[in-house]
Design a protein around this motif. Structure first.
Motif, mmCIF file in Angstrom:
data_model
loop_
_atom_site.group_PDB
_atom_site.id
_atom_site.type_symbol
_atom_site.label_atom_id
_atom_site.label_comp_id
_atom_site.label_asym_id
_atom_site.label_seq_id
_atom_site.Cartn_x
_atom_site.Cartn_y
_atom_site.Cartn_z
ATOM 1 N N LEU A 88 -8.069 10.936 13.184
ATOM 2 C CA LEU A 88 -8.358 11.148 14.596
ATOM 3 C C LEU A 88 -7.441 12.217 15.170
ATOM 4 N N GLY A 103 -10.947 12.657 19.707
ATOM 5 C CA GLY A 103 -12.177 13.121 19.119
ATOM 6 C C GLY A 103 -12.889 11.983 18.408
ATOM 7 N N GLU A 104 -14.048 12.289 17.824
ATOM 8 C CA GLU A 104 -14.855 11.257 17.162
ATOM 9 C C GLU A 104 -14.249 10.841 15.828
ATOM 10 N N TYR B 33 -2.060 1.362 27.901
ATOM 11 C CA TYR B 33 -3.437 1.851 27.842
ATOM 12 C C TYR B 33 -4.334 0.804 27.199
ATOM 13 N N TYR B 35 -7.976 1.072 25.108
ATOM 14 C CA TYR B 35 -9.026 1.895 24.529
ATOM 15 C C TYR B 35 -10.075 0.978 23.900
ATOM 16 N N GLN B 37 -13.174 1.254 20.807
ATOM 17 C CA GLN B 37 -13.667 2.084 19.714
ATOM 18 C C GLN B 37 -14.949 1.483 19.181
ATOM 19 N N GLY B 40 -17.796 4.020 14.067
ATOM 20 C CA GLY B 40 -17.957 5.423 13.722
ATOM 21 C C GLY B 40 -17.579 6.398 14.811
ATOM 22 N N MET B 41 -16.906 5.897 15.827
ATOM 23 C CA MET B 41 -16.556 6.760 16.960
ATOM 24 C C MET B 41 -15.052 6.817 17.155
ATOM 25 N N GLY B 42 -14.640 7.760 18.007
ATOM 26 C CA GLY B 42 -13.232 7.820 18.386
ATOM 27 C C GLY B 42 -12.919 6.781 19.444
ATOM 28 N N LEU B 43 -11.698 6.854 19.946
ATOM 29 C CA LEU B 43 -11.259 5.899 20.972
ATOM 30 C C LEU B 43 -11.571 6.444 22.364
ATOM 31 N N LEU B 45 -10.835 5.819 26.498
ATOM 32 C CA LEU B 45 -9.894 5.172 27.401
ATOM 33 C C LEU B 45 -10.634 4.376 28.463
ATOM 34 N N TYR B 48 -5.645 2.641 32.290
ATOM 35 C CA TYR B 48 -4.270 2.859 31.920
ATOM 36 C C TYR B 48 -3.349 2.519 33.089
ATOM 37 N N GLU B 59 -11.950 6.822 31.029
ATOM 38 C CA GLU B 59 -13.294 7.386 30.880
ATOM 39 C C GLU B 59 -14.409 6.370 31.071
ATOM 40 N N PHE B 90 -8.304 -1.631 21.603
ATOM 41 C CA PHE B 90 -6.907 -1.366 21.252
ATOM 42 C C PHE B 90 -6.091 -1.206 22.523
ATOM 43 N N ILE B 103 3.018 7.089 20.921
ATOM 44 C CA ILE B 103 2.215 5.999 21.458
ATOM 45 C C ILE B 103 2.086 4.938 20.368
ATOM 46 N N PHE B 105 0.215 1.502 19.020
ATOM 47 C CA PHE B 105 -1.016 0.735 19.172
ATOM 48 C C PHE B 105 -0.826 -0.705 18.732
ATOM 49 N N GLY B 106 -1.558 -1.595 19.382
ATOM 50 C CA GLY B 106 -1.681 -2.958 18.888
ATOM 51 C C GLY B 106 -2.636 -2.979 17.702
ATOM 52 N N TRP B 110 -11.306 -7.519 17.952
ATOM 53 C CA TRP B 110 -12.730 -7.320 17.636
ATOM 54 C C TRP B 110 -13.559 -8.250 18.519
#
Lengths: 112, 114
Positions: A88, A103-104, B33, B35, B37, B40-43, B45, B48, B59, B90, B103, B105-106, B110
């Motif tokens: 990522l 990004g994706e 924050y 997030y 996910q 197959g995708m990004g994170l 937001l 925050y 977002e 996350f 940063i 992350f936890g 799920w």
């Protein structure tokens, strides 16, 4: 709105190959670009890039930022099956909250 | 040395139910924050916070609420769960806005809404 585009979205290689992952971005008041590796769970930090042209290196992984082209690459040499993961890319603006836009991701699969 | 702790790790919700995802950090970080996910995708937001008592939308805030009554805790509330909220969530924290502050992350939560 900040935007990050990664390519390719997925990549399958054989052990020992070298791969280059791409990240391009649009962000207002750029502060930094970050790379993360994600294997099933939470992303783990790889690199933070703030200055153009300065390569960051960690073992077989390296990354460089090009602020003129608004892009970054992540190189992995002599790939191993343990490198299989989602990679990522994220950018951070110079604004309150320092929130990252991701990004994706690129799904990398390294076959033995 | 707990870092960022999220609970629960897994949860199945029925449509219309409510729940709270808990997030706690023991690093005295100001910035936190949430997030999500999707496969197959990004994170992306959700919300925050830059400090206790201060929260702001990211977002994709619709369908969620947060609060930050203490520096340590940043719970995420889903009021009326919808199938579109099926995702991995996350929580993350960061010391501050200075470059070089990593940063954290936890482990992720799920969530499935059926």
């Amino acid at each position: 709105e900040d935007k990050v585009v990664q390519s390719p979205l997925s990549l399958v290689v054989h052990e020992g190959d070298t791969v280059t992952l791409n990240c391009s971005y649009e962000v207002t008041n750029f502060r930094s670009l970050l790379w993360y590796k994600q294997e099933k769970k939470a992303p783990t930090f790889l690199f933070m890039l703030t200055s153009s042209g300065i390569e960051k290196k960690s073992g077989r992984l390296s990354s460089i930022l090009d602020k003129k082209e608004l892009s970054s690459i992540l190189n992995i040499t002599a790939t191993q099956t343990g490198d299989s993961a989602i990679y990522l890319c994220a950018v951070e603006p110079e604004t309150s909250g320092s929130r990252l836009t991701f990004g994706e991701g690129t799904q990398l699969t390294v076959n033995p | 040395n707990a870092g960022v702790t999220q609970t629960p790790k897994f949860r199945i919700l029925k449509i219309g139910q409510s729940m709270t995802l808990q997030c706690a950090q023991d690093m005295n970080h100001n910035y936190m924050y949430w997030y999500r996910q999707d496969p197959g995708m990004g994170l992306k937001l959700i919300y925050y916070s830059v400090g206790a008592g201060i929260t702001d939308k990211g977002e994709v805030p619709n369908g969620y609420n947060v609060s930050r009554s203490t520096t340590e805790d940043f719970p995420l509330r889903l009021e009326l769960a919808a199938p579109s909220q099926t995702s991995v969530y996350f929580c993350a924290s960061r010391a501050g806005a200075l470059s070089g502050n990593t940063i954290y992350f936890g482990e992720g939560s799920w969530l499935t809404v059926v």
